[in-house]
Design an enzyme around this catalytic site. Structure first.
Site, mmCIF file in Angstrom:
data_model
loop_
_atom_site.group_PDB
_atom_site.id
_atom_site.type_symbol
_atom_site.label_atom_id
_atom_site.label_comp_id
_atom_site.label_asym_id
_atom_site.label_seq_id
_atom_site.Cartn_x
_atom_site.Cartn_y
_atom_site.Cartn_z
ATOM 1 N N ARG A 71 -15.478 -3.869 1.570
ATOM 2 C CA ARG A 71 -15.397 -2.413 1.451
ATOM 3 C C ARG A 71 -15.400 -2.076 -0.035
ATOM 4 O O ARG A 71 -15.276 -2.938 -0.881
ATOM 5 C CB ARG A 71 -14.139 -1.860 2.121
ATOM 6 N N HIS A 121 0.816 -1.212 0.000
ATOM 7 C CA HIS A 121 0.000 0.000 0.000
ATOM 8 C C HIS A 121 0.856 1.271 0.000
ATOM 9 O O HIS A 121 0.305 2.376 0.014
ATOM 10 C CB HIS A 121 -0.914 0.032 1.232
ATOM 11 N N LYS A 178 -5.502 8.547 -8.455
ATOM 12 C CA LYS A 178 -6.423 7.680 -9.170
ATOM 13 C C LYS A 178 -6.284 7.820 -10.685
ATOM 14 O O LYS A 178 -6.932 7.092 -11.443
ATOM 15 C CB LYS A 178 -7.866 7.953 -8.727
#
Lengths: 356, 205
Positions: A232, A202, A326
Site C-alpha cells: 500500500r 497506530h 501529517k
C-alpha cells in the site's frame, strides 16, 4: 569482518549525494518518471488500499519486489550515519532473531535474482556467500549462526537495504512490533513504539480508527500468506530531502518548516511517498513490514503535468486534521499557491502513471 | 474515592478496572497512595478474605501527592507487608519476589499510573502476560513521561507543557503510552518556533 563500505562504491548509475547539511539529493529525469506518485485520483482519504505486491510495469519502482534505485548507495551511507549517532534506531527484541534470518534470506534471494549484476548469493547447505558489489561487500557466513555475521541478521541485511523495516510477531490475535530498523521515518519513534501491538502503535493516527481502517487492516494482515506479499502507499511532506525525519531529532529539523518562500518552495518542498510492503516469513511466522521512502521535490513533480495538476487538487482539498497530523498545516496554503500555477483546470486521466 | 476515570482517548493509552479477588496460590499486591483503598475494596468483595490474606504479600509506597495509607494496609494482616519510601526503593524487592513467583500467582496493582506501569513492566519481564495483571488507577493523575528527544524520564509531571528534567526542552505530553517504557511520550512543543511556548497549565493533579 565489518560493514565498512569500500571506496569506489559509486559508478555511473548510483548517485553520490547527501540527505543532510548541503542536501545534494536530486532525482535524475529518468528517475522522476519512475517516482511512485501515490494519488490515482484528484482527492485523498485514508483507506486500507492493499493490493498484491507483485512485480509490475517494467521501468517503474514496481518492476521488482525490492526496488534498488540510483539513491541506493547514498541512502545506505546515510543510514550508517544515523545509526552511529543513535543506535536506538535499530532494535530487535530477543525472540525476533529467527525472523531476522527469515528477512535476510528473503532480501538476499530477491536481490540476487532481480539484480544479478549487483548482488549474488551462493549457497552450500548453511554455508552462504553474499556479494553486494555496490557496497563492496563479500561475506561468507553460516545461515542461522549469528556469530558469523558482524551484526544480528536483521541489522546486517537492513544496513544494506533501502527502506525502513519492522518485524511483527503474531500472538493473541494481533501483531506486535518487536523489531525495527528505522532511519527514514515520517516522525515516529521506534524506541518508544517497539513492543506495541498493532492498534497501540497506530494510536496517534486521527480519523482512521473511527472509520474501522485499522480493524480491517489487521484482519487482512493476519491472513497474510507466505509467498503472497501485499503493498500500500502512504505519503506526507518534508522540507529538504531529509530521509531521517525522526521525532528524536525534531528540534533540529522542525525549524526548517518555517524556511519556505514562494521562491524556494519548488526546490525545498518534497513529496514523501512510502511504498509499504508486507511479507509473511516462513520459519518465524512473523510479518516483515518494509516502508520504502521516495522523495521528489515539487520542481521535479511538476515536470509531469498530470502530477502537478493533481497534487494541487489533493493538497488544496485535504481535510484539515490530515494536514495537521501529517505535519504540514502551516505550509499548506503556501504549497497550494505555488502548485496553482501548474493546474490549468484540465481533467486528469485515472491512475497514477504519467501520461505518455 | 473510587477508580480514577480515564477520558476516552487513543488506543495506546491504558485503561483500568476495579480489582477483583481471584483464586491464587500467592497474591502479590503492589500499591501506592490512594491505591490502598482499592486493595481494601477488593478484599471486602472476597468471601475467603482470611485465606487470601494468609497468602498475600503487600508492597506499598506513599503516593506522589503525599497520601500515605500504610498503617491502614498493614492492619489488614497480610502474610507479608512492606512499606517502601518511594517507587524506586520498592522495585528491587518486587524483582526478588518475582524471581520465585510460580504459576498461580495473582497480581494486583493499584494507585498512580507511574506505580502501575513500573510494576507491570517488572512482571511482564518474567514472561507473564500483561493482560492477566489486574490494574486499578486511583489517586493522583500525574504522569511519568519519556522525552522522545533525550530519552530521559521525568516523574510526576503535572503540567502541560512542562520542561524536561534532563535536557530542558519544553515538552507537550501526549496520550501515546509505551508499556515497555512505562511512560507517556513528551514531544518538543516549540521546535518550529523556538521560544513560542504556550502557557503551562495544570492538567494532571
Amino acid at each position: 569482518m565489518s560493514l565498512d563500505f569500500k571506496p569506489g562504491a559509486f559508478n555511473d548509475f548510483f548517485r553520490d549525494e547527501t540527505f543532510r547539511e548541503d542536501f545534494t539529493y536530486r532525482n535524475s529525469p529518468q528517475n522522476i518518471r519512475r517516482f511512485p506518485f501515490p494519488f490515482d485520483r484528484d482527492d485523498y482519504m485514508y483507506s486500507v488500499n492493499m493490493e498484491p505486491h507483485v512485480p509490475g510495469r517494467k521501468g517503474t519502482a514496481f518492476e521488482h519486489i525490492l526496488d534498488v534505485d540510483e539513491h541506493y548507495v547514498s541512502e545506505m551511507i546515510d543510514r550508517a550515519k544515523v545509526l552511529a549517532d543513535d543506535p536506538l534506531r535499530c532494535q530487535s527484541l530477543p525472540h525476533m532473531t529467527l525472523a531476522g534470518w527469515d528477512l535476510l534470506e528473503l532480501i538476499m534471494e530477491a536481490k540476487a535474482r532481480d539484480y544479478p549484476e549487483w548482488f549474488s548469493l551462493e549457497r552450500n547447505g548453511n554455508r552462504w556467500r553474499w556479494v553486494n558489489r555496490p557496497l563492496g561487500i563479500d561475506h561468507s557466513f553460516t545461515f542461522l549462526d549469528e556469530s558469523t555475521l558482524p551484526y544480528g541478521p536483521f541489522e546486517y541485511i537492513t544496513r544494506q537495504t533501502q527502506g525502513d523495516f519492522s518485524l511483527q510477531d503474531e500472538r493473541d490475535g494481533t501483531l506486535w512490533m518487536d523489531a525495527g530498523m528505522v532511519t527514514s521515518q515520517a516522525d515516529w519513534s521506534l524506541d518508544f513504539d517497539v513492543g506495541m501491538n498493532f492498534h497501540e502503535w497506530h494510536a496517534p493516527v486521527p480519523l482512521a480508527h473511527e472509520k474501522g481502517v485499522f480493524d480491517r487492516a489487521l484482519k487482512f494482515l493476519l491472513k497474510l500468506q507466505h509467498g503472497a506479499p501485499v503493498r500500500r502507499f502512504n505519503w506526507t511532506m518534508t522540507v529538504n530531502p531529509l530521509l531521517d525525519t525522526a521525532p528524536e531529532t525534531y528540534p533540529k529539523w522542525g525549524p526548517t518548516k518555517t524556511s519556505l518562500t514562494q521562491e524556494n518552495l519548488g526546490r525545498k518542498q518534497h513529496l514523501r511517498v512510502e511504498l509499504q510492503s508486507l511479507y509473511r516469513l516462513p520459519r518465524s511466522n512473523a510479518i516483515a513490514f518494509d516502508i520504502r521512502c521516495y522523495l521528489a521535490s515539487f520542481d521535479e513533480i511538476v515536470t509531469v503535468p498530470k502530477w502537478g495538476r493533481r497534487l494541487h487538487r489533493v493538497i488544496r482539498d485535504l481535510p484539515e486534521e490530515l494536514a495537521t497530523y501529517k505535519g504540514f498545516i502551516r505550509n499548506r496554503d503556501a504549497m497550494v499557491s505555488w502548485l496553482a500555477k501548474y493546474d490549468d483546470g484540465a481533467p486528469t486521466s485515472p491512475g497514477w502513471w504519467p501520461d505518455e | 474515592m473510587t477508580l480514577t476515570p480515564v477520558a476516552p482517548t487513543i488506543r495506546s493509552r491504558p485503561v483500568y478496572a476495579a480489582l477483583e479477588p481471584w483464586p491464587g496460590r500467592l497474591h502479590l499486591i503492589i500499591a501506592d497512595g490512594e491505591g490502598a483503598d482499592a486493595v481494601i475494596g477488593m478484599l471486602v468483595k472476597a468471601n475467603n478474605r482470611s485465606e487470601i490474606l494468609s497468602a498475600t504479600h503487600v508492597m506499598y509506597t506513599p503516593g506522589p501527592n503525599g497520601t500515605d495509607l500504610s498503617s491502614k494496609l498493614e492492619a489488614l494482616g497480610a502474610a507479608q507487608f512492606f512499606r517502601a519510601p518511594t517507587i524506586p526503593a520498592l522495585l528491587p524487592r518486587l524483582q526478588r519476589v518475582l524471581s520465585d513467583a510460580h504459576m498461580g500467582t495473582q497480581f494486583y496493582l493499584a494507585g498512580t499510573e507511574g506505580l502501575i506501569g513500573q510494576a507491570e513492566r517488572e512482571i511482564m519481564a518474567t514472561g507473564f502476560p500483561f493482560a492477566a495483571i489486574q490494574k486499578e488507577h486511583r489517586g493522583s493523575t500525574v504522569r511519568r513521561v519519556q522525552c522522545v528527544h533525550c530519552k530521559g524520564i521525568t516523574e510526576n509531571v503535572s503540567t502541560n507543557p512542562f520542561k524536561c528534567s534532563h535536557c530542558g526542552l519544553n515538552l507537550f505530553v501526549r496520550d501515546h503510552y509505551s508499556r515497555r517504557q512505562a511512560a507517556f511520550q513528551g514531544v518538543n512543543i516549540d521546535a518550529e518556533d523556538p521560544g513560542e511556548v504556550p502557557e503551562s497549565v495544570v492538567r494532571f493533579k
